[in-house]
Design a protein around this motif. Structure first.
Motif, PDB file in Angstrom:
ATOM      1  N   SER A  53      -0.324  -1.074  17.348  1.00 60.33           N
ATOM      2  CA  SER A  53       0.482  -1.701  16.304  1.00 60.33           C
ATOM      3  C   SER A  53      -0.313  -1.844  15.014  1.00 60.33           C
ATOM      4  O   SER A  53      -1.539  -1.846  15.000  1.00 60.33           O
ATOM      5  CB  SER A  53       0.950  -3.079  16.768  1.00 60.33           C
ATOM      6  OG  SER A  53      -0.173  -3.889  17.084  1.00 60.33           O
ATOM      7  N   SER A  54       0.414  -1.971  13.892  1.00 60.29           N
ATOM      8  CA  SER A  54      -0.192  -2.212  12.579  1.00 60.29           C
ATOM      9  C   SER A  54       0.665  -3.219  11.824  1.00 60.29           C
ATOM     10  O   SER A  54       1.803  -3.503  12.225  1.00 60.29           O
ATOM     11  CB  SER A  54      -0.333  -0.910  11.788  1.00 60.29           C
ATOM     12  OG  SER A  54       0.946  -0.345  11.524  1.00 60.29           O
ATOM     13  N   TYR A  55       0.111  -3.740  10.710  1.00 58.09           N
ATOM     14  CA  TYR A  55       0.801  -4.775   9.938  1.00 58.09           C
ATOM     15  C   TYR A  55       1.014  -4.305   8.506  1.00 58.09           C
ATOM     16  O   TYR A  55       0.111  -3.735   7.881  1.00 58.09           O
ATOM     17  CB  TYR A  55      -0.015  -6.084   9.927  1.00 58.09           C
ATOM     18  CG  TYR A  55      -0.326  -6.610  11.312  1.00 58.09           C
ATOM     19  CD1 TYR A  55       0.697  -6.950  12.195  1.00 58.09           C
ATOM     20  CD2 TYR A  55      -1.642  -6.764  11.722  1.00 58.09           C
ATOM     21  CE1 TYR A  55       0.399  -7.424  13.456  1.00 58.09           C
ATOM     22  CE2 TYR A  55      -1.936  -7.243  12.984  1.00 58.09           C
ATOM     23  CZ  TYR A  55      -0.908  -7.571  13.855  1.00 58.09           C
ATOM     24  OH  TYR A  55      -1.190  -8.042  15.108  1.00 58.09           O
ATOM     25  N   THR A  56       2.221  -4.553   7.992  1.00 52.91           N
ATOM     26  CA  THR A  56       2.531  -4.298   6.581  1.00 52.91           C
ATOM     27  C   THR A  56       2.715  -5.641   5.890  1.00 52.91           C
ATOM     28  O   THR A  56       3.579  -6.444   6.282  1.00 52.91           O
ATOM     29  CB  THR A  56       3.804  -3.463   6.434  1.00 52.91           C
ATOM     30  OG1 THR A  56       3.622  -2.201   7.081  1.00 52.91           O
ATOM     31  CG2 THR A  56       4.126  -3.234   4.958  1.00 52.91           C
ATOM     32  N   CYS A  57       1.873  -5.926   4.871  1.00 49.63           N
ATOM     33  CA  CYS A  57       1.925  -7.213   4.178  1.00 49.63           C
ATOM     34  C   CYS A  57       2.967  -7.175   3.071  1.00 49.63           C
ATOM     35  O   CYS A  57       3.032  -6.211   2.287  1.00 49.63           O
ATOM     36  CB  CYS A  57       0.558  -7.544   3.591  1.00 49.63           C
ATOM     37  SG  CYS A  57      -0.712  -7.760   4.852  1.00 49.63           S
ATOM     38  N   ASN A  58       3.760  -8.220   2.985  1.00 49.95           N
ATOM     39  CA  ASN A  58       4.758  -8.336   1.925  1.00 49.95           C
ATOM     40  C   ASN A  58       4.177  -8.920   0.648  1.00 49.95           C
ATOM     41  O   ASN A  58       4.790  -8.850  -0.414  1.00 49.95           O
ATOM     42  CB  ASN A  58       5.929  -9.202   2.394  1.00 49.95           C
ATOM     43  CG  ASN A  58       6.592  -8.623   3.634  1.00 49.95           C
ATOM     44  OD1 ASN A  58       6.584  -7.410   3.843  1.00 49.95           O
ATOM     45  ND2 ASN A  58       7.139  -9.496   4.479  1.00 49.95           N
ATOM     46  N   SER A  59       2.997  -9.556   0.741  1.00 51.50           N
ATOM     47  CA  SER A  59       2.283 -10.111  -0.411  1.00 51.50           C
ATOM     48  C   SER A  59       0.816 -10.237  -0.035  1.00 51.50           C
ATOM     49  O   SER A  59       0.451 -10.013   1.118  1.00 51.50           O
ATOM     50  CB  SER A  59       2.862 -11.472  -0.811  1.00 51.50           C
ATOM     51  OG  SER A  59       2.771 -12.399   0.268  1.00 51.50           O
ATOM     52  N   ASN A  60       0.007 -10.546  -1.019  1.00 47.65           N
ATOM     53  CA  ASN A  60      -1.447 -10.680  -0.789  1.00 47.65           C
ATOM     54  C   ASN A  60      -1.949 -11.946  -1.478  1.00 47.65           C
ATOM     55  O   ASN A  60      -2.352 -11.914  -2.635  1.00 47.65           O
ATOM     56  CB  ASN A  60      -2.197  -9.453  -1.314  1.00 47.65           C
ATOM     57  CG  ASN A  60      -1.770  -8.172  -0.630  1.00 47.65           C
ATOM     58  OD1 ASN A  60      -0.943  -7.425  -1.163  1.00 47.65           O
ATOM     59  ND2 ASN A  60      -2.300  -7.913   0.546  1.00 47.65           N
ATOM     60  N   THR A  61      -1.897 -13.059  -0.751  1.00 47.10           N
ATOM     61  CA  THR A  61      -2.263 -14.363  -1.304  1.00 47.10           C
ATOM     62  C   THR A  61      -3.489 -14.893  -0.598  1.00 47.10           C
ATOM     63  O   THR A  61      -3.591 -14.828   0.634  1.00 47.10           O
ATOM     64  CB  THR A  61      -1.101 -15.359  -1.125  1.00 47.10           C
ATOM     65  OG1 THR A  61       0.103 -14.777  -1.640  1.00 47.10           O
ATOM     66  CG2 THR A  61      -1.399 -16.669  -1.850  1.00 47.10           C
ATOM     67  N   VAL A  62      -4.428 -15.442  -1.372  1.00 44.53           N
ATOM     68  CA  VAL A  62      -5.631 -16.025  -0.773  1.00 44.53           C
ATOM     69  C   VAL A  62      -5.239 -17.246   0.061  1.00 44.53           C
ATOM     70  O   VAL A  62      -4.456 -18.092  -0.369  1.00 44.53           O
ATOM     71  CB  VAL A  62      -6.636 -16.439  -1.861  1.00 44.53           C
ATOM     72  CG1 VAL A  62      -7.851 -17.117  -1.225  1.00 44.53           C
ATOM     73  CG2 VAL A  62      -7.076 -15.227  -2.666  1.00 44.53           C
ATOM     74  N   GLY A  63      -5.772 -17.326   1.275  1.00 40.81           N
ATOM     75  CA  GLY A  63      -5.479 -18.458   2.143  1.00 40.81           C
ATOM     76  C   GLY A  63      -4.873 -18.000   3.452  1.00 40.81           C
ATOM     77  O   GLY A  63      -4.444 -16.846   3.615  1.00 40.81           O
ATOM     78  N   ASP A  64      -4.804 -18.899   4.408  1.00 47.08           N
ATOM     79  CA  ASP A  64      -4.310 -18.573   5.741  1.00 47.08           C
ATOM     80  C   ASP A  64      -2.813 -18.835   5.854  1.00 47.08           C
ATOM     81  O   ASP A  64      -2.278 -19.789   5.276  1.00 47.08           O
ATOM     82  CB  ASP A  64      -5.050 -19.414   6.786  1.00 47.08           C
ATOM     83  CG  ASP A  64      -6.524 -19.051   6.877  1.00 47.08           C
ATOM     84  OD1 ASP A  64      -6.893 -17.973   6.370  1.00 47.08           O
ATOM     85  OD2 ASP A  64      -7.293 -19.853   7.439  1.00 47.08           O
ATOM     86  N   ASN A  65      -2.138 -17.970   6.630  1.00 44.63           N
ATOM     87  CA  ASN A  65      -0.752 -18.182   7.058  1.00 44.63           C
ATOM     88  C   ASN A  65       0.214 -18.363   5.888  1.00 44.63           C
ATOM     89  O   ASN A  65       1.138 -19.167   5.953  1.00 44.63           O
ATOM     90  CB  ASN A  65      -0.672 -19.422   7.972  1.00 44.63           C
ATOM     91  CG  ASN A  65      -1.603 -19.313   9.161  1.00 44.63           C
ATOM     92  OD1 ASN A  65      -1.795 -18.233   9.715  1.00 44.63           O
ATOM     93  ND2 ASN A  65      -2.201 -20.439   9.544  1.00 44.63           N
TER      94      ASN A  65
END
Length: 787
Positions: free
Chosen positions: A187-199
């Protein structure tokens, strides 16, 4: 599922093993994976670390080392890995492996020669799949588990469950076997945004597959996401998606229908999966600026004396100094100063490898670096106890002169850790700090301590600036790095050499009263150490102040020396002083000290007339004591019964009188001079003519202070007490009478020469005064009471 262990003595080359495994019928249907430790980074020391093995799989090991060169002759096809023991948590764990697992095999060997069973346990996705057969011989063992048959992504773990070392080699497994026409990929992940911080970023899960199976009736998930993408019942070689999830969420997919009904896969999105890649502000491993290596305390370790070293961008510290060695060590990695203006998210990133697991590292920062780590106050950002990849948050560091440090500190009582730090960088997503001019740290310690100077008078002449003086400067210790001593004064330096002689005295000769002087140590760790002073202009003038009596040990029953009606072994202590000169002594700001500290400062206006006493008590209310009395300004004299030194210093700090006594003062009585003022001190009860406990404010021999001629004269003072404003002084001589009146603080309040025997005292307030009478060169002092 079937588990078996069998003995093999055939040595098979690693590269041939994998080929033969695919050609011969063993117990596996299809070869899926093999790890032969060709890429292992394990060394001859037990450590926690990881390496990337065959097919890009990362293997992480705990408390493990290399195969010890097969010293038992077991036929190990090296390299291999030795798991230490269960109490250390020794194990090896794979990263996530796609394609599932059907059957499993691993070779086992006895590590070292100690007796005792060796045994390992296999875990898949954290669930035990069985234990190997215990063994305690030098033959090769094969631990196999068949029929595991777990689909999807799997994690393989092998753990030592005994207290004895076991060597493992050639881990192999087959993939999940099923009649299902679908094989799931990684499996792989596609990020909808890139924000500093967890979760805090949305994520889409992508699960690739190969094949197609028309019997599949549904693809579902128990997570909060929505299944989408290709349909594996109709579309070959596609991708299934799960949308609507976020960092930190768990997910899964499950097939329904036909032979694929047993297939599922799952995972958890890492909490920081979509964080942007930070900017590298300073590459401390491969950049132009590296950590400064600062040794505070070294030991005899062969590893750079136990302190930090750097090679090719890797920082290492290992203070091990041999069996039984317990020498302390401290060293630092230092970087700065950093101007943190506008910086909000600085972090120190590095990869840490550790052996032995004893010494923690302290990552810290300070905004007030003193030039030596131990002289600075640090704030701990994070304590590093185990190997791993770290990003230490330094966002709380503020200021324009911030230093970042990593401390290696251990006393050696339980051993030492070996640490290696690589890929070290200061990173930030936003603005980077600015590096200022880097200082060179120094933790040199001067081993010589200068003491308080002493003036030795070469003469004792009344008047200012007319006696020569030698300055003596005692010191403690010795410092071989000292190159010279110097002075800017007119004197000449002599005495002991602190570069070669321990605990000595440096002298400066050729100086006089009133001269200024200085001494500077040059070279090495003491360079620039300076002491200076000025000799008082009347330092060597003769002193007429005499310590005449000391009471250090009042009797607990009869020791009411101050006459206030209460016996106190502290308040009844006293020191009696006497003026043997012909002139008044102004005691203003004179100090009484003992061996421990200053005990009394004489107040302004304290004048000690010629041939008179002043007695200073530890406390209480002195009553019925002739001449002046005072009580200790610090609340006590603190005289030691077993021995002490009483020192009187004038307002310039020059010693006016001093006496050191021993245990003879600890016998419930005073020690007193015999004869008065000039004789040696004796226990008062042993005085030849006046064996009493004490005589504060009076001659030790019991006589009055008037001389013989004056005593022969008949005189009277009346009225006394008086409230008439006058007092009559009548003698049998017709000569003029010189009269001086002092208050109890020693202040002179009346000076008068009488020819009519009448003294006007109307200006005096009610109280007790001392009346000094002088006629024809003789004098006496009496108490006068004004009502």
């Amino acid at each position: 599922m079937y588990i078996c262990s069998s003995n093999f003595t055939i040595i098979i080359m690693k590269k041939l093993y994998f080929l033969l495994l695919t050609l011969i019928s063993f117990s596996f249907a299809n070869a899926q994976g093999l790890e032969d430790f060709t890429n292992s980074n394990a060394t001859s020391s037990y450590a926690d670390n990881n390496f990337v093995g065959n097919n890009g799989i990362t293997w992480t090991y705990v408390a493990s080392r290399d195969g010890n060169n097969d010293t038992n002759g077991s036929g190990i096809n090296l390299p291999a890995l030795m798991l230490r023991r269960v109490s250390d948590g020794s194990k090896i764990t794979s990263s996530s492996i796609s394609g599932g697992i059907g059957d499993f095999s691993v070779k086992l060997y006895k590590g070292f020669t100690g007796a005792g069973d060796r045994q390992v346990e296999l875990f898949v996705n954290g669930v035990s799949q069985g234990l190997s057969t215990p063994f305690d011989d030098f033959n090769e063992q094969t631990f196999t588990v068949t029929g595991i048959n777990i689909a999807g992504n799997v994690v393989i773990e092998i753990a030592n469950v005994t207290s004895r070392q076991v060597i493992i080699d050639d881990i192999s497994w087959t993939g999940f076997s099923t009649a299902c026409g679908i094989t799931l990929g990684t499996s792989s992940y596609t990020c909808n945004s890139n924000t500093v911080g967890d979760n805090n970023d949305g994520v889409t899960i992508n699960i690739p597959y190969t094949g197609v199976d028309a019997a599949i009736t549904a693809v579902t998930t128990t997570s909060a996401g929505t299944v989408g993408g290709d349909d594996p019942s109709t579309v070959s070689n596609g991708t299934i998606t799960i949308s609507g999830l976020s960092e930190g969420d768990a997910w899964d997919i499950n097939f329904t229908g036909g032979d694929c009904g047993a297939i599922s896969t799952s995972g958890t999105v890492p909490a920081a999966e979509c964080d942007p890649i930070p900017n590298t502000c300073f590459d401390l491993s491969a950049g132009a600026e590296l950590f400064e290596l600062v040794a505070v305390t070294t030991n005899t370790s062969s590893n750079n004396n136990g302190t930090w070293s750097e090679s090719a961008g890797t920082y290492s510290a290992n203070a091990y100094c041999g069996g039984g060695c317990t020498e302390p060590v401290e060293s630092w990695l230092i970087f700065g100063p950093l101007d943190m203006t506008g910086v909000t998210d600085l972090a120190l990133a590095f990869d840490a490898a550790e052996s032995f697991g004893i010494t923690d590292l302290n990552v810290a920062y300070t905004a007030a670096y003193s030039g030596c780590p131990t002289g600075s106050t640090w704030t701990t950002a994070q304590t590093i106890s185990t190997a791993g990849s770290y990003s230490v948050d330094l966002s709380a560091a503020t200021g324009t002169d911030v230093f970042v440090g990593i401390q290696y500190l251990d006393d050696g009582t339980d051993g030492y850790s070996g640490w290696s730090l690589s890929n070290v960088a200061l990173e930030a997503f936003g603005a980077c700090p600015t590096l200022g001019t880097r200082p060179t740290s120094t933790c040199a310690v001067c081993d010589v301590t200068l003491g308080t100077e002493n003036y030795v008078c070469l003469g004792n002449t009344t008047g200012a600036g007319n006696d020569m003086v030698t300055v003596e400067i005692p010191y403690a210790g010795v410092e071989g790095t000292i190159t010279s001593l110097s002075t800017t004064s007119a004197g000449t330096i002599g005495g002991d050499d602190p570069a070669t002689i321990a605990d000595g005295t440096i002298t400066i000769t050729g100086l006089g009263e009133g001269d200024s002087w200085d001494l500077t140590i040059n070279g090495g760790d003491c360079d620039g150490t300076t002491i200076s002073g000025t000799i008082a202009a009347t330092n060597c003038d003769p002193s007429f102040l005499v310590i005449n009596e000391i009471l250090a040990d009042p009797d607990a029953t009869t020791g009411d020396a101050n006459g206030d009606g209460t016996v106190s072994t502290s308040q009844d202590e006293f020191i009696e002083l006497y003026n043997i000169g012909a002139a008044d002594i102004d005691l203003t700001d004179y100090v009484i000290a003992d061996g421990a500290s200053d005990r009394h400062v004489f107040p302004a206006g304290t004048i000690l007339a010629p041939n008179t006493f002043i007695t200073v008590f530890g406390g209480g209310t002195p009553t019925g004591i002739d001449f002046m009395t005072q009580v200790a300004s610090t609340g006590g004299l603190g005289l030691n019964n077993g021995g002490d030194t009483v020192t009187i210093r004038n307002a310039s700090g020059v010693t006016a009188a001093t006496y050191t006594y021993g245990s003879e003062a600890g016998n419930n009585q005073s020690i007193a001079r015999e004869p008065d003022y000039t004789g040696a001190f004796v226990p008062h009860l042993s005085h030849t003519t006046n064996p009493v406990q004490f005589t504060p404010g009076a001659a030790n021999d019991g006589s009055t202070l008037s001389n013989v001629e004056f005593n022969k004269a008949n005189f009277s003072i009346y009225p006394n007490p008086t409230n008439t404003g006058v007092v009559n002084i009548v003698t049998t001589s017709n000569e003029a009478v010189n009269v001086t009146v002092f208050d109890l603080l020693g202040k002179k309040v009346i000076t008068k020469t009488l020819s009519n025997n009448t003294l006007n005292v109307s200006s005096l307030k009610s109280g007790v005064y001392l009346l000094n009478i002088e006629q024809n060169g003789a004098s006496t002092t009496k108490k006068l009471v004004i009502e």
